[in-house]
Design a protein around this motif. Sequence first.
Motif, PDB file in Angstrom:
ATOM      1  N   GLY A  44     -17.598  38.833  -7.022  1.00  0.00           N
ATOM      2  CA  GLY A  44     -16.721  39.415  -6.011  1.00  0.00           C
ATOM      3  C   GLY A  44     -15.588  38.460  -5.655  1.00  0.00           C
ATOM      4  O   GLY A  44     -15.515  37.346  -6.187  1.00  0.00           O
ATOM      5  N   ASP A  47     -16.500  34.811  -4.410  1.00  0.00           N
ATOM      6  CA  ASP A  47     -17.072  34.058  -5.528  1.00  0.00           C
ATOM      7  C   ASP A  47     -15.963  33.620  -6.497  1.00  0.00           C
ATOM      8  O   ASP A  47     -15.938  32.462  -6.941  1.00  0.00           O
ATOM      9  N   ALA A 161     -19.335  45.688   1.808  1.00  0.00           N
ATOM     10  CA  ALA A 161     -20.204  44.545   1.496  1.00  0.00           C
ATOM     11  C   ALA A 161     -21.047  44.122   2.691  1.00  0.00           C
ATOM     12  O   ALA A 161     -21.401  42.950   2.821  1.00  0.00           O
ATOM     13  N   SER A 165     -18.453  42.016   6.676  1.00  0.00           N
ATOM     14  CA  SER A 165     -17.610  41.706   5.518  1.00  0.00           C
ATOM     15  C   SER A 165     -16.172  42.177   5.763  1.00  0.00           C
ATOM     16  O   SER A 165     -15.898  42.969   6.672  1.00  0.00           O
ATOM     17  N   VAL A 166     -15.276  41.731   4.911  1.00  0.00           N
ATOM     18  CA  VAL A 166     -13.876  42.176   4.972  1.00  0.00           C
ATOM     19  C   VAL A 166     -13.796  43.670   4.666  1.00  0.00           C
ATOM     20  O   VAL A 166     -13.091  44.421   5.339  1.00  0.00           O
ATOM     21  N   GLY A 189     -22.040  42.613  -1.825  1.00  0.00           N
ATOM     22  CA  GLY A 189     -20.723  42.027  -2.065  1.00  0.00           C
ATOM     23  C   GLY A 189     -19.870  43.122  -2.656  1.00  0.00           C
ATOM     24  O   GLY A 189     -20.391  44.178  -3.070  1.00  0.00           O
ATOM     25  N   THR A 190     -18.548  42.889  -2.730  1.00  0.00           N
ATOM     26  CA  THR A 190     -17.742  43.950  -3.346  1.00  0.00           C
ATOM     27  C   THR A 190     -17.713  43.824  -4.874  1.00  0.00           C
ATOM     28  O   THR A 190     -17.135  44.686  -5.531  1.00  0.00           O
ATOM     29  N   GLY A 191     -18.353  42.785  -5.419  1.00  0.00           N
ATOM     30  CA  GLY A 191     -18.594  42.783  -6.876  1.00  0.00           C
ATOM     31  C   GLY A 191     -19.438  44.006  -7.227  1.00  0.00           C
ATOM     32  O   GLY A 191     -18.997  44.901  -7.960  1.00  0.00           O
ATOM     33  N   GLN A 208     -10.429  43.296  -1.228  1.00  0.00           N
ATOM     34  CA  GLN A 208      -9.441  42.233  -1.421  1.00  0.00           C
ATOM     35  C   GLN A 208      -8.916  42.294  -2.848  1.00  0.00           C
ATOM     36  O   GLN A 208      -9.661  42.565  -3.793  1.00  0.00           O
TER      37      GLN A 208
HETATM   38  C1  MLT Z   1     -17.157  39.522  -1.638  1.00  0.00           C
HETATM   39  O1  MLT Z   1     -16.925  38.453  -2.164  1.00  0.00           O
HETATM   40  O2  MLT Z   1     -18.039  40.282  -2.078  1.00  0.00           O
HETATM   41  C2  MLT Z   1     -16.302  39.958  -0.493  1.00  0.00           C
HETATM   42  O3  MLT Z   1     -15.532  38.970   0.051  1.00  0.00           O
HETATM   43  C3  MLT Z   1     -16.967  40.922   0.364  1.00  0.00           C
HETATM   44  C4  MLT Z   1     -16.196  41.410   1.542  1.00  0.00           C
HETATM   45  O4  MLT Z   1     -16.066  40.656   2.483  1.00  0.00           O
HETATM   46  O5  MLT Z   1     -15.778  42.572   1.555  1.00  0.00           O
END
Ligand code: MLT
Length: 328
Positions: A44, A47, A161, A165-166, A189-191, A208
Motif C-alpha cells: 500500500g 509501505d 483501510a 486510515s486516510v 491497508g489500501t494495498g 493516496q
Molecule cells: C496504506 O498504506 O494502506 C494506507 O496508507 C492506508 C490508508 O491510510 O488509507
Amino acid sequence: MHLAIRFAGLFAAAAMLAGSVGPAAAQDYPTRPITLIVPFAAGGPTDVIARIVGDHMSKTLGQQLVIENVVGAGGTTASTRAMRATNDGYTIIMGHMGTHAASVALYPNLAYHPTKDFEPIGMAAGTPVLILAKKDFPAKDLKEFISYVKANVDKLNMAHAGVGSVSFTTCLLLNSIMGVKPTSVPYQGTGPAMNALIGGQVDYLCDQIVNAVPQINGGTIKTYGVATAERNPSLPDVPTTKEAGLPEFQASAWNGLFAPKGTPKPVTEKLSAALDKALDDEPTRKRLLDLGSDIPGKDRRGPEAFAKLVASEIERWSPVIKSSGVTQ
Ligand code: MLT
C-alpha cells in the motif's frame, strides 16, 4: 513488604536504564538494524513510501531500515506499539494523516497522542487523494458518479483501510458532501483494498495517489478526480475535483517518520538528516515523483515543520470527523 517495595524500585530503575541511551550510544548510533514500522499491509502507499525513503536512509546510516508491517485498527495498533517501543532510535514508525491526526477525533480512547507521545523526525511525502472506482463503474465523470452514488447507495460498497486510515477519513468527507452512507468494507491497508477494487468486489475507494497511478494508467480502475488545487504531473489528464464539479472535496495526505517520545536528540537528528538526504537524492525523488507524491521542499522538512503540520492536521480533521458522528 518493605523488601518487595525496594525490589520493585530497583526493577523500575533497571528498566529505565535499559530503555535509555547514554551520550556515547547516541553518538555511535546506529550500530544495528532499525525497525521501521509500517502501520498497514505491504504494497500500500505507506509501505511503498517507507521502502523508497528507507532504502536511501539505510545507505546513509550504514544500517538497514527493516520494514515491519503491523496491521489493525486503521493503523492505530502499530502506532500504539511504536509509542511503547524502547526510545533508543531502533524502532521508528512511518505515520500519516490518519494515524497521527484523524485518529485523535476518531478514537476518543486512543492510547497515544500524536503530538505528546512521539518525537517528529520529518515529513517524507505528500500524497494527494483520488476518487477511484472499479473499472466498470457506470459513470463517465464526477457529476455522474455523484448522481449514481446518491441514487444507488444501498447497493454500493466503499473500501477503506480501517477507521483511522486516510482512505476512511477522506471518504467520510466525500460521503458527507454527497450526503450518503454506503456499506463500508475495511481492509488491512489500501494495498488489499485496491486488489478488491481491481477485482470488482467493491465499488469505490478514496486512496493516496502512490497506490493508484500504475492502476489508472493500466486501465484496471477508474478515477473521477484528484482532490487537490492543481492537477498532478503523474496523471495530467485527470481533472481536479474543482474542475470536475466538486470543489468542496479537497484532500491530500502526508506520510512522515516518528520516534517514541524521549528518543535522544542526537539520534532523531541523525534520522532527520538521513531523511533529508533521501529527499535530495535524484533516483529517490524520481521514484516518489513518478508515483505522484509531493516531495516536501526544504522549508517543510525536519522536526519543527513536521510538528506544526501534525498539530494543524489534527485541527483540520477533528471537526470533519465530529460532524460526521463517527467514533470508535
Ligand atoms: C496504506 O498504506 O494502506 C494506507 O496508507 C492506508 C490508508 O491510510 O488509507
